[in-house]
Design a protein around this motif. Sequence first.
Motif, PDB file in Angstrom:
ATOM      1  N   VAL A  94       0.806  -1.220   0.000  1.00  0.00           N
ATOM      2  CA  VAL A  94       0.000   0.000   0.000  1.00  0.00           C
ATOM      3  C   VAL A  94       0.840   1.271   0.000  1.00  0.00           C
ATOM      4  O   VAL A  94       0.388   2.319  -0.436  1.00  0.00           O
ATOM      5  N   CYS A  95       2.082   1.184   0.450  1.00  0.00           N
ATOM      6  CA  CYS A  95       2.942   2.363   0.503  1.00  0.00           C
ATOM      7  C   CYS A  95       3.459   2.785  -0.873  1.00  0.00           C
ATOM      8  O   CYS A  95       3.640   3.967  -1.136  1.00  0.00           O
ATOM      9  N   GLU A  96       3.702   1.828  -1.724  1.00  0.00           N
ATOM     10  CA  GLU A  96       4.348   2.119  -3.014  1.00  0.00           C
ATOM     11  C   GLU A  96       3.601   3.160  -3.842  1.00  0.00           C
ATOM     12  O   GLU A  96       4.203   4.152  -4.275  1.00  0.00           O
ATOM     13  N   PRO A  97       2.288   3.017  -4.073  1.00  0.00           N
ATOM     14  CA  PRO A  97       1.613   4.027  -4.889  1.00  0.00           C
ATOM     15  C   PRO A  97       1.408   5.363  -4.177  1.00  0.00           C
ATOM     16  O   PRO A  97       1.109   6.371  -4.824  1.00  0.00           O
ATOM     17  N   GLU A  98       1.590   5.396  -2.878  1.00  0.00           N
ATOM     18  CA  GLU A  98       1.403   6.631  -2.117  1.00  0.00           C
ATOM     19  C   GLU A  98       2.619   7.550  -2.159  1.00  0.00           C
ATOM     20  O   GLU A  98       2.526   8.708  -1.780  1.00  0.00           O
ATOM     21  N   CYS A  99       3.760   7.044  -2.592  1.00  0.00           N
ATOM     22  CA  CYS A  99       5.003   7.823  -2.584  1.00  0.00           C
ATOM     23  C   CYS A  99       5.051   8.776  -3.781  1.00  0.00           C
ATOM     24  O   CYS A  99       5.223   8.332  -4.913  1.00  0.00           O
ATOM     25  N   PRO A 100       4.932  10.092  -3.539  1.00  0.00           N
ATOM     26  CA  PRO A 100       4.985  11.045  -4.648  1.00  0.00           C
ATOM     27  C   PRO A 100       6.323  11.033  -5.390  1.00  0.00           C
ATOM     28  O   PRO A 100       6.391  11.372  -6.566  1.00  0.00           O
ATOM     29  N   ALA A 101       7.386  10.636  -4.692  1.00  0.00           N
ATOM     30  CA  ALA A 101       8.717  10.617  -5.299  1.00  0.00           C
ATOM     31  C   ALA A 101       9.015   9.293  -6.004  1.00  0.00           C
ATOM     32  O   ALA A 101      10.078   9.132  -6.596  1.00  0.00           O
ATOM     33  N   GLU A 102       8.084   8.348  -5.927  1.00  0.00           N
ATOM     34  CA  GLU A 102       8.256   7.022  -6.520  1.00  0.00           C
ATOM     35  C   GLU A 102       9.557   6.371  -6.042  1.00  0.00           C
ATOM     36  O   GLU A 102      10.281   5.739  -6.799  1.00  0.00           O
ATOM     37  N   ALA A 103       9.838   6.522  -4.749  1.00  0.00           N
ATOM     38  CA  ALA A 103      11.070   6.010  -4.161  1.00  0.00           C
ATOM     39  C   ALA A 103      10.909   4.633  -3.526  1.00  0.00           C
ATOM     40  O   ALA A 103      11.893   4.040  -3.118  1.00  0.00           O
ATOM     41  N   ILE A 104       9.695   4.125  -3.430  1.00  0.00           N
ATOM     42  CA  ILE A 104       9.461   2.817  -2.807  1.00  0.00           C
ATOM     43  C   ILE A 104       9.307   1.772  -3.901  1.00  0.00           C
ATOM     44  O   ILE A 104       8.514   1.933  -4.823  1.00  0.00           O
ATOM     45  N   LYS A 105      10.100   0.707  -3.763  1.00  0.00           N
ATOM     46  CA  LYS A 105      10.122  -0.352  -4.781  1.00  0.00           C
ATOM     47  C   LYS A 105      10.078  -1.721  -4.105  1.00  0.00           C
ATOM     48  O   LYS A 105      10.595  -1.890  -3.000  1.00  0.00           O
ATOM     49  N   PRO A 106       9.514  -2.727  -4.800  1.00  0.00           N
ATOM     50  CA  PRO A 106       9.602  -4.086  -4.260  1.00  0.00           C
ATOM     51  C   PRO A 106      11.029  -4.598  -4.427  1.00  0.00           C
ATOM     52  O   PRO A 106      11.696  -4.297  -5.412  1.00  0.00           O
TER      53      PRO A 106
END
Length: 112
Positions: A45-57
Amino acid sequence: MTYVVTENCIRCKYMDCVEVCPVDCFYMGDTMLVIAPDECIDCGVCEPECPAEAIKPDTEAGLEGWVALNAKYAAVWPNVSEKGEPPADAAEWDGAPGKLEAVFGHADPAAA
């Protein structure tokens, strides 16, 4: 699988991800957030919430060093469970190259 915070969070720290995390596995340093890999439940759920697109699997190629960086700093930085204010200059840093080396002194996240 786990999720990891990568370079683009450095100096951005938007924190939208923190408020949606059901297990509070985010930890915050002066310049970025990290996810504790052993606490992450892989919900995504965190990945699409990151405006910087810094969260990745962590299944994406080349993220091994980021898994190590996240684990290292999650063990020493304080846990954060509420969204705070991003730095005033976050938009200026969003997408800037070379942030890892500028802040941590290494281009390899595993060495930071």
